[in-house]
Design a protein around this motif. Structure first.
Motif, PDB file in Angstrom:
ATOM      1  N   ARG A  67       2.724   0.683  -6.296  1.00 50.58           N
ATOM      2  CA  ARG A  67       3.780  -0.290  -6.066  1.00 50.58           C
ATOM      3  C   ARG A  67       4.362  -0.140  -4.658  1.00 50.58           C
ATOM      4  O   ARG A  67       4.565  -1.130  -3.946  1.00 50.58           O
ATOM      5  CB  ARG A  67       4.875  -0.127  -7.115  1.00 50.58           C
ATOM      6  CG  ARG A  67       5.840  -1.276  -7.199  1.00 50.58           C
ATOM      7  CD  ARG A  67       6.839  -1.122  -8.351  1.00 50.58           C
ATOM      8  NE  ARG A  67       6.173  -0.961  -9.640  1.00 50.58           N
ATOM      9  CZ  ARG A  67       6.264   0.131 -10.415  1.00 50.58           C
ATOM     10  NH1 ARG A  67       7.018   1.140 -10.046  1.00 50.58           N
ATOM     11  NH2 ARG A  67       5.632   0.198 -11.561  1.00 50.58           N
ATOM     12  N   SER A  68       4.624   1.092  -4.226  1.00 49.83           N
ATOM     13  CA  SER A  68       5.190   1.299  -2.888  1.00 49.83           C
ATOM     14  C   SER A  68       4.167   0.960  -1.808  1.00 49.83           C
ATOM     15  O   SER A  68       4.529   0.403  -0.769  1.00 49.83           O
ATOM     16  CB  SER A  68       5.694   2.729  -2.733  1.00 49.83           C
ATOM     17  OG  SER A  68       4.625   3.646  -2.807  1.00 49.83           O
ATOM     18  N   LYS A  70       1.807  -1.285  -2.082  1.00 51.40           N
ATOM     19  CA  LYS A  70       1.739  -2.751  -2.088  1.00 51.40           C
ATOM     20  C   LYS A  70       2.907  -3.339  -1.311  1.00 51.40           C
ATOM     21  O   LYS A  70       2.739  -4.275  -0.523  1.00 51.40           O
ATOM     22  CB  LYS A  70       1.750  -3.253  -3.534  1.00 51.40           C
ATOM     23  CG  LYS A  70       1.547  -4.728  -3.695  1.00 51.40           C
ATOM     24  CD  LYS A  70       1.505  -5.075  -5.181  1.00 51.40           C
ATOM     25  CE  LYS A  70       1.289  -6.526  -5.426  1.00 51.40           C
ATOM     26  NZ  LYS A  70       1.266  -6.836  -6.868  1.00 51.40           N
ATOM     27  N   GLU A  71       4.099  -2.780  -1.504  1.00 49.78           N
ATOM     28  CA  GLU A  71       5.283  -3.244  -0.777  1.00 49.78           C
ATOM     29  C   GLU A  71       5.119  -2.993   0.718  1.00 49.78           C
ATOM     30  O   GLU A  71       5.462  -3.840   1.539  1.00 49.78           O
ATOM     31  CB  GLU A  71       6.527  -2.538  -1.318  1.00 49.78           C
ATOM     32  CG  GLU A  71       7.802  -2.874  -0.579  1.00 49.78           C
ATOM     33  CD  GLU A  71       8.182  -4.329  -0.702  1.00 49.78           C
ATOM     34  OE1 GLU A  71       8.788  -4.854   0.249  1.00 49.78           O
ATOM     35  OE2 GLU A  71       7.861  -4.949  -1.725  1.00 49.78           O
ATOM     36  N   ARG A  72       4.597  -1.836   1.076  1.00 56.30           N
ATOM     37  CA  ARG A  72       4.380  -1.515   2.483  1.00 56.30           C
ATOM     38  C   ARG A  72       3.390  -2.482   3.115  1.00 56.30           C
ATOM     39  O   ARG A  72       3.613  -2.992   4.227  1.00 56.30           O
ATOM     40  CB  ARG A  72       3.878  -0.083   2.629  1.00 56.30           C
ATOM     41  CG  ARG A  72       3.797   0.391   4.087  1.00 56.30           C
ATOM     42  CD  ARG A  72       3.071   1.717   4.209  1.00 56.30           C
ATOM     43  NE  ARG A  72       1.666   1.615   3.879  1.00 56.30           N
ATOM     44  CZ  ARG A  72       0.718   1.090   4.680  1.00 56.30           C
ATOM     45  NH1 ARG A  72       1.056   0.592   5.848  1.00 56.30           N
ATOM     46  NH2 ARG A  72      -0.544   1.066   4.314  1.00 56.30           N
ATOM     47  N   ARG A  74       2.666  -5.549   2.069  1.00 56.72           N
ATOM     48  CA  ARG A  74       3.277  -6.881   2.149  1.00 56.72           C
ATOM     49  C   ARG A  74       4.210  -6.993   3.340  1.00 56.72           C
ATOM     50  O   ARG A  74       4.228  -7.998   4.042  1.00 56.72           O
ATOM     51  CB  ARG A  74       4.053  -7.193   0.869  1.00 56.72           C
ATOM     52  CG  ARG A  74       3.191  -7.704  -0.226  1.00 56.72           C
ATOM     53  CD  ARG A  74       4.053  -8.201  -1.363  1.00 56.72           C
ATOM     54  NE  ARG A  74       3.194  -8.785  -2.383  1.00 56.72           N
ATOM     55  CZ  ARG A  74       3.580  -9.031  -3.601  1.00 56.72           C
ATOM     56  NH1 ARG A  74       4.809  -8.760  -3.975  1.00 56.72           N
ATOM     57  NH2 ARG A  74       2.749  -9.554  -4.463  1.00 56.72           N
ATOM     58  N   SER A  75       5.015  -5.963   3.567  1.00 52.35           N
ATOM     59  CA  SER A  75       5.943  -6.021   4.702  1.00 52.35           C
ATOM     60  C   SER A  75       5.182  -5.969   6.017  1.00 52.35           C
ATOM     61  O   SER A  75       5.574  -6.625   6.983  1.00 52.35           O
ATOM     62  CB  SER A  75       6.970  -4.897   4.618  1.00 52.35           C
ATOM     63  OG  SER A  75       6.342  -3.646   4.765  1.00 52.35           O
ATOM     64  N   PRO A  83       9.611  -1.260   5.646  1.00 55.20           N
ATOM     65  CA  PRO A  83       9.134  -1.763   4.352  1.00 55.20           C
ATOM     66  C   PRO A  83      10.188  -2.475   3.529  1.00 55.20           C
ATOM     67  O   PRO A  83       9.906  -3.436   2.844  1.00 55.20           O
ATOM     68  CB  PRO A  83       8.650  -0.506   3.625  1.00 55.20           C
ATOM     69  CG  PRO A  83       8.438   0.510   4.677  1.00 55.20           C
ATOM     70  CD  PRO A  83       9.354   0.156   5.818  1.00 55.20           C
ATOM     71  N   GLY A  84      11.452  -2.081   3.567  1.00 54.82           N
ATOM     72  CA  GLY A  84      12.473  -2.685   2.724  1.00 54.82           C
ATOM     73  C   GLY A  84      13.220  -3.822   3.401  1.00 54.82           C
ATOM     74  O   GLY A  84      14.045  -4.467   2.794  1.00 54.82           O
ATOM     75  N   GLY A  88      10.814  -7.987   1.416  1.00 59.44           N
ATOM     76  CA  GLY A  88       9.434  -8.405   1.655  1.00 59.44           C
ATOM     77  C   GLY A  88       8.718  -8.972   0.453  1.00 59.44           C
ATOM     78  O   GLY A  88       8.036  -9.984   0.546  1.00 59.44           O
ATOM     79  N   ALA A  89       8.868  -8.372  -0.728  1.00 58.40           N
ATOM     80  CA  ALA A  89       8.125  -8.848  -1.895  1.00 58.40           C
ATOM     81  C   ALA A  89       8.639 -10.199  -2.351  1.00 58.40           C
ATOM     82  O   ALA A  89       7.866 -11.072  -2.713  1.00 58.40           O
ATOM     83  CB  ALA A  89       8.235  -7.828  -3.032  1.00 58.40           C
TER      84      ALA A  89
END
Length: 112
Positions: A67-68, A70-72, A74-75, A83-84, A88-89
């Motif tokens: 999950r982290s 994937k978030e990284r 995406r960003s 990342p946050g 981003g998601a």
């Protein structure tokens, strides 16, 4: 050895032990296998609780890492430096929804 491999081998081992105990009981092979499966499942619920919990924690950790990551990704694809930053998601999903719809852009094409 991974927790999943340990738990799986434990389940198979319990099945073999119970099947060996039932081997000398006079009944059909199918019934013997079925009873061994049921009894070993019930025994594993109590005897392999620690390994099952360890496997669940290992799987939850792997899911969190995916999950982290994937978030990284995406960003990074969105061009964000952190990342946050900017959610981003949520921005990625909203962009996908808007790009995939045809219409005036005010959501009237979605109704119907």
């Amino acid at each position: 050895m991974s927790a999943a491999a340990k738990y799986t081998l434990g389940r198979i081992g319990l099945f073999v032990v119970v099947l060996a105990a039932l081997w000398f009981v006079e009944m059909s092979l199918f019934l013997r296998l079925l009873l061994a499966l049921l009894f070993s499942a019930a025994l594993s619920f109590f005897l392999l609780r620690g390994w099952r919990d360890e496997m669940a924690e290992e799987m939850a950790g792997a899911a969190e890492r995916r999950r982290s990551e994937k978030e990284r990704l995406r960003s990074a694809l969105a061009g964000d430096d952190e990342p946050g930053a900017g959610g981003g998601a949520a921005d990625g999903r909203a962009g996908d929804d808007a790009a995939g719809k045809s219409g005036s852009g005010d959501g009237t094409a979605d109704r119907g």
